[in-house]
Design a protein around this motif. Structure first.
Motif, PDB file in Angstrom:
ATOM      1  N   GLU A 128       0.841  -1.198   0.000  1.00 12.97           N
ATOM      2  CA  GLU A 128       0.000   0.000   0.000  1.00 12.97           C
ATOM      3  C   GLU A 128       0.877   1.250   0.000  1.00 12.97           C
ATOM      4  O   GLU A 128       1.727   1.423   0.881  1.00 12.97           O
ATOM      5  N   ILE A 129       0.663   2.110  -1.006  1.00 13.78           N
ATOM      6  CA  ILE A 129       1.487   3.307  -1.145  1.00 13.78           C
ATOM      7  C   ILE A 129       0.842   4.489  -0.426  1.00 13.78           C
ATOM      8  O   ILE A 129       1.422   5.058   0.493  1.00 13.78           O
ATOM      9  N   ILE A 130      -0.354   4.872  -0.848  1.00 15.57           N
ATOM     10  CA  ILE A 130      -1.109   5.948  -0.202  1.00 15.57           C
ATOM     11  C   ILE A 130      -2.572   5.525  -0.123  1.00 15.57           C
ATOM     12  O   ILE A 130      -3.003   4.581  -0.794  1.00 15.57           O
ATOM     13  N   THR A 131      -3.341   6.245   0.717  1.00 15.04           N
ATOM     14  CA  THR A 131      -4.773   5.987   0.854  1.00 15.04           C
ATOM     15  C   THR A 131      -5.551   7.271   0.534  1.00 15.04           C
ATOM     16  O   THR A 131      -4.957   8.305   0.202  1.00 15.04           O
ATOM     17  N   GLY A 132      -6.847   7.170   0.683  1.00 13.72           N
ATOM     18  CA  GLY A 132      -7.693   8.315   0.371  1.00 13.72           C
ATOM     19  C   GLY A 132      -7.395   9.542   1.216  1.00 13.72           C
ATOM     20  O   GLY A 132      -7.578  10.684   0.768  1.00 13.72           O
ATOM     21  N   LYS A 133      -6.899   9.354   2.436  1.00 12.92           N
ATOM     22  CA  LYS A 133      -6.608  10.499   3.303  1.00 12.92           C
ATOM     23  C   LYS A 133      -5.408  11.303   2.807  1.00 12.92           C
ATOM     24  O   LYS A 133      -5.194  12.440   3.236  1.00 12.92           O
ATOM     25  N   ASP A 134      -4.592  10.707   1.907  1.00  9.88           N
ATOM     26  CA  ASP A 134      -3.434  11.416   1.364  1.00  9.88           C
ATOM     27  C   ASP A 134      -3.783  12.252   0.132  1.00  9.88           C
ATOM     28  O   ASP A 134      -2.954  13.023  -0.343  1.00  9.88           O
ATOM     29  N   VAL A 135      -4.999  12.071  -0.373  1.00  8.44           N
ATOM     30  CA  VAL A 135      -5.414  12.793  -1.587  1.00  8.44           C
ATOM     31  C   VAL A 135      -6.000  14.149  -1.206  1.00  8.44           C
ATOM     32  O   VAL A 135      -6.916  14.236  -0.393  1.00  8.44           O
ATOM     33  N   LYS A 136      -5.461  15.194  -1.798  1.00  8.50           N
ATOM     34  CA  LYS A 136      -5.950  16.552  -1.553  1.00  8.50           C
ATOM     35  C   LYS A 136      -7.039  16.947  -2.547  1.00  8.50           C
ATOM     36  O   LYS A 136      -8.028  17.570  -2.195  1.00  8.50           O
ATOM     37  N   ASP A 137      -6.858  16.588  -3.814  1.00  6.69           N
ATOM     38  CA  ASP A 137      -7.844  16.961  -4.840  1.00  6.69           C
ATOM     39  C   ASP A 137      -7.648  16.074  -6.068  1.00  6.69           C
ATOM     40  O   ASP A 137      -6.557  15.550  -6.309  1.00  6.69           O
ATOM     41  N   ALA A 138      -8.730  15.926  -6.838  1.00  8.49           N
ATOM     42  CA  ALA A 138      -8.672  15.186  -8.101  1.00  8.49           C
ATOM     43  C   ALA A 138      -9.644  15.831  -9.066  1.00  8.49           C
ATOM     44  O   ALA A 138     -10.840  15.925  -8.771  1.00  8.49           O
ATOM     45  N   THR A 139      -9.138  16.307 -10.196  1.00  9.02           N
ATOM     46  CA  THR A 139      -9.976  17.003 -11.169  1.00  9.02           C
ATOM     47  C   THR A 139      -9.748  16.417 -12.561  1.00  9.02           C
ATOM     48  O   THR A 139      -8.776  15.707 -12.806  1.00  9.02           O
ATOM     49  N   VAL A 140     -10.658  16.744 -13.466  1.00 13.44           N
ATOM     50  CA  VAL A 140     -10.564  16.281 -14.849  1.00 13.44           C
ATOM     51  C   VAL A 140      -9.900  17.359 -15.700  1.00 13.44           C
ATOM     52  O   VAL A 140     -10.235  18.541 -15.605  1.00 13.44           O
ATOM     53  N   GLY A 141      -8.948  16.943 -16.510  1.00 10.87           N
ATOM     54  CA  GLY A 141      -8.261  17.862 -17.413  1.00 10.87           C
ATOM     55  C   GLY A 141      -8.090  17.237 -18.783  1.00 10.87           C
ATOM     56  O   GLY A 141      -8.652  16.183 -19.078  1.00 10.87           O
ATOM     57  N   VAL A 142      -7.281  17.890 -19.616  1.00 12.85           N
ATOM     58  CA  VAL A 142      -7.035  17.416 -20.984  1.00 12.85           C
ATOM     59  C   VAL A 142      -5.537  17.343 -21.224  1.00 12.85           C
ATOM     60  O   VAL A 142      -4.802  18.287 -20.908  1.00 12.85           O
ATOM     61  N   ASP A 143      -5.085  16.226 -21.753  1.00 12.10           N
ATOM     62  CA  ASP A 143      -3.678  16.066 -22.116  1.00 12.10           C
ATOM     63  C   ASP A 143      -3.368  16.981 -23.303  1.00 12.10           C
ATOM     64  O   ASP A 143      -3.997  16.872 -24.361  1.00 12.10           O
ATOM     65  N   GLN A 144      -2.421  17.898 -23.125  1.00 11.02           N
ATOM     66  CA  GLN A 144      -2.114  18.881 -24.163  1.00 11.02           C
ATOM     67  C   GLN A 144      -1.543  18.244 -25.431  1.00 11.02           C
ATOM     68  O   GLN A 144      -1.665  18.792 -26.526  1.00 11.02           O
ATOM     69  N   ARG A 145      -0.953  17.073 -25.297  1.00  8.31           N
ATOM     70  CA  ARG A 145      -0.352  16.421 -26.473  1.00  8.31           C
ATOM     71  C   ARG A 145      -1.370  15.611 -27.259  1.00  8.31           C
ATOM     72  O   ARG A 145      -1.365  15.623 -28.488  1.00  8.31           O
ATOM     73  N   THR A 146      -2.244  14.907 -26.557  1.00  3.23           N
ATOM     74  CA  THR A 146      -3.174  13.993 -27.241  1.00  3.23           C
ATOM     75  C   THR A 146      -4.630  14.462 -27.208  1.00  3.23           C
ATOM     76  O   THR A 146      -5.477  13.878 -27.877  1.00  3.23           O
ATOM     77  N   ALA A 148      -6.614  13.971 -24.961  1.00  2.48           N
ATOM     78  CA  ALA A 148      -7.398  12.938 -24.290  1.00  2.48           C
ATOM     79  C   ALA A 148      -7.703  13.386 -22.860  1.00  2.48           C
ATOM     80  O   ALA A 148      -6.918  14.112 -22.235  1.00  2.48           O
ATOM     81  N   PRO A 149      -8.837  12.958 -22.316  1.00  5.73           N
ATOM     82  CA  PRO A 149      -9.169  13.332 -20.930  1.00  5.73           C
ATOM     83  C   PRO A 149      -8.252  12.644 -19.938  1.00  5.73           C
ATOM     84  O   PRO A 149      -7.903  11.462 -20.104  1.00  5.73           O
ATOM     85  N   VAL A 150      -7.838  13.367 -18.911  1.00  6.87           N
ATOM     86  CA  VAL A 150      -6.967  12.816 -17.871  1.00  6.87           C
ATOM     87  C   VAL A 150      -7.496  13.244 -16.503  1.00  6.87           C
ATOM     88  O   VAL A 150      -8.312  14.165 -16.390  1.00  6.87           O
ATOM     89  N   VAL A 151      -7.017  12.570 -15.476  1.00  8.05           N
ATOM     90  CA  VAL A 151      -7.348  12.937 -14.098  1.00  8.05           C
ATOM     91  C   VAL A 151      -6.116  13.586 -13.477  1.00  8.05           C
ATOM     92  O   VAL A 151      -5.044  12.971 -13.434  1.00  8.05           O
ATOM     93  N   GLN A 152      -6.276  14.816 -13.030  1.00  5.84           N
ATOM     94  CA  GLN A 152      -5.170  15.560 -12.412  1.00  5.84           C
ATOM     95  C   GLN A 152      -5.242  15.353 -10.898  1.00  5.84           C
ATOM     96  O   GLN A 152      -6.226  15.710 -10.257  1.00  5.84           O
ATOM     97  N   LEU A 153      -4.185  14.784 -10.355  1.00  4.86           N
ATOM     98  CA  LEU A 153      -4.165  14.370  -8.954  1.00  4.86           C
ATOM     99  C   LEU A 153      -3.253  15.292  -8.142  1.00  4.86           C
ATOM    100  O   LEU A 153      -2.138  15.605  -8.558  1.00  4.86           O
ATOM    101  N   LYS A 154      -3.753  15.738  -6.982  1.00  9.96           N
ATOM    102  CA  LYS A 154      -2.953  16.538  -6.062  1.00  9.96           C
ATOM    103  C   LYS A 154      -2.944  15.850  -4.704  1.00  9.96           C
ATOM    104  O   LYS A 154      -4.006  15.500  -4.172  1.00  9.96           O
ATOM    105  N   LEU A 155      -1.755  15.683  -4.130  1.00  8.39           N
ATOM    106  CA  LEU A 155      -1.613  15.000  -2.848  1.00  8.39           C
ATOM    107  C   LEU A 155      -1.183  15.987  -1.769  1.00  8.39           C
ATOM    108  O   LEU A 155      -0.601  17.040  -2.069  1.00  8.39           O
ATOM    109  N   ASN A 156      -1.469  15.629  -0.510  1.00  9.09           N
ATOM    110  CA  ASN A 156      -0.978  16.473   0.582  1.00  9.09           C
ATOM    111  C   ASN A 156       0.507  16.211   0.797  1.00  9.09           C
ATOM    112  O   ASN A 156       1.121  15.394   0.089  1.00  9.09           O
ATOM    113  N   GLN A 157       1.086  16.879   1.765  1.00  7.98           N
ATOM    114  CA  GLN A 157       2.540  16.823   1.937  1.00  7.98           C
ATOM    115  C   GLN A 157       3.029  15.408   2.238  1.00  7.98           C
ATOM    116  O   GLN A 157       4.007  14.931   1.646  1.00  7.98           O
ATOM    117  N   GLU A 158       2.337  14.730   3.122  1.00 12.78           N
ATOM    118  CA  GLU A 158       2.741  13.372   3.478  1.00 12.78           C
ATOM    119  C   GLU A 158       2.556  12.421   2.297  1.00 12.78           C
ATOM    120  O   GLU A 158       3.405  11.579   2.010  1.00 12.78           O
TER     121      GLU A 158
END
Length: 410
Positions: A128-146, A148-158
């Protein structure tokens, strides 16, 4: 006085007719556009169709804060489905009601809102690497090269620190994302991510990316839920109910207006104009001020309030007739009629409002919709009867067009 009265009456009448036309047909002036009421009103689940779910909290002695947090997380997950105007509300002490218009598969809805376990990011060695408590935010974005839709993930410091070590260790390998024991996604690590901001590729479309982002962002629910009620409502009900309701409303309004005109004559004409003002005010309050969602019980409340809208006018006009029979002048009779009828109008409407507020605060679901439309209808009818009807009737009398008391019900 006659000239002023005529100006007031003509201008007000034309304004009422113009606003009624815009309400029904809309208006376009160059780049400026006002949509008709039928295009901006929000339809409830029973009219639009969708999924109705009541989730019951299985855990015992759950605090109010925990229930509210669960509601917020479910709402976040439902919003990630991309549907318009979902409703997520606490019902009773241990249930959460979810209404999702536009989605007709209960299984899809339950998969999104009912996951109660633990969100985990797991390495290829099942560590186990990280859990839900380590996730700060998750949003939908677009890959500038392709593109294609992507999920942009932001984690807290830990989480960023642990994820940086894992991406370095498993470069070129997959890190699986699990909710409970279900595999949500298994993206491949393409580069070391030291800053806690990652991009998850591989979503087939935007809907899939939204679903993944919603699950990651909301994480695990703090309580266990059990679906107590599940209903799928097809759009056919709304397709049949809306035209029928509009037909019923049109016939009802026309009959009320015709009765008032034939029985009360000039005051009846004034009441018809005031009824149009009532409908304009009610429509604006629903669509612009509170942005309410229209349901079948709500339509019933509106139709009921249309009949009640002229009730106050009937009391006023009967009082005016009594004053005219006593030999008073037209202006004096009108003033006395409004003054004497005010107490009866206030009493009857206050009792209806009390019942409406009790239904709204204690009732749930459809009962709330009915109560809300009834309350707004009663308040609007009181305003139009006491102010609009009085202004129009006095302006007409001051205009001096028709002063014979027999045209005022005597």
């Amino acid at each position: 006085m006659k000239t002023r009265g005529r100006i007031y009456f003509i201008v007000t009448t034309l304004l009422i007719l113009f606003l009624s036309y815009v309400l029904v047909n809309g208006l376009t002036l160059g780049d400026y556009q006002v949509k008709p009421l039928s295009k901006i009103v929000k339809l409830g689940l029973d009219l639009k169709g969708g999924v109705y779910v009541e989730e019951e909290i299985v855990d015992q002695n759950v605090s109010k804060d925990t229930i509210e947090r669960t509601r917020d997380l479910i709402e976040l997950r439902v919003n990630s489905l991309g549907v318009s105007e979902p409703i997520v509300a606490i019902t009773g002490s241990n249930r959460i009601r979810v209404e999702i218009p536009g989605i007709y598969d209960p299984k899809t809805a339950l998969e999104q809102i009912g996951k109660t376990g633990r969100l985990r990011f797991v390495g290829p060695n099942n560590d186990e690497i990280i859990t839900g408590k380590d996730v700060k935010d998750a949003t939908v974005g677009v890959d500038q090269r392709t593109n294609a839709p992507v999920v942009q993930l932001k984690l807290n410091q830990e989480g960023a620190k642990k994820f940086a070590e894992a991406t370095q260790k498993y470069l070129g390998k997959q890190i699986a994302i699990y909710m409970d024991e279900d595999l949500v996604s298994a993206p491949t690590v393409q580069s070391v991510i030291p800053d806690g901001e990652a991009i998850i590729t591989g979503s087939k479309n935007v809907e899939e990316a939204k679903r993944l982002a919603g699950i990651i962002k909301s994480g695990a629910l703090p309580v266990k839920l059990n679906p107590a009620t599940i209903r799928a409502i097809g759009p056919a009900l709304g397709a049949e109910a809306i035209p029928t309701s509009l037909k019923a409303a049109t016939i009802g309004i026309a009959l009320v207006m015709l009765f008032m005109l034939l029985y009360y004559r000039i005051p009846g004409l004034i009441a018809d104009l005031a009824l149009m003002v009532y409908m304009i005010i009610t429509a604006l309050v629903f669509t612009v001020v509170i942005k309410a969602t229209l349901t079948l019980p709500g339509i019933a409340g509106l139709l009921l309030s249309i009949g009640m809208a002229v009730d106050a006018n009937v009391l006023i006009f009967e009082r005016i007739k009594e004053e005219l029979k006593l030999g008073k002048s037209l202006r004096t009779a009108i003033d006395a009629g409004f003054r004497r009828a005010f107490t009866s109008i206030l009493d009857s409407n206050v009792t209806t409002l009390i019942a409406g507020f009790v239904l709204f605060f204690i009732g749930t679901g459809a009962v709330k919709g009915f109560a809300l439309t009834l309350i707004i209808g009663v308040l609007s009818s009181m305003f139009t009867a006491i102010t609009v009807t009085r202004f129009l009737l006095k302006s007409f009398v001051n205009a001096g067009w028709i002063t014979n008391s027999k045209f005022y019900g005597a």
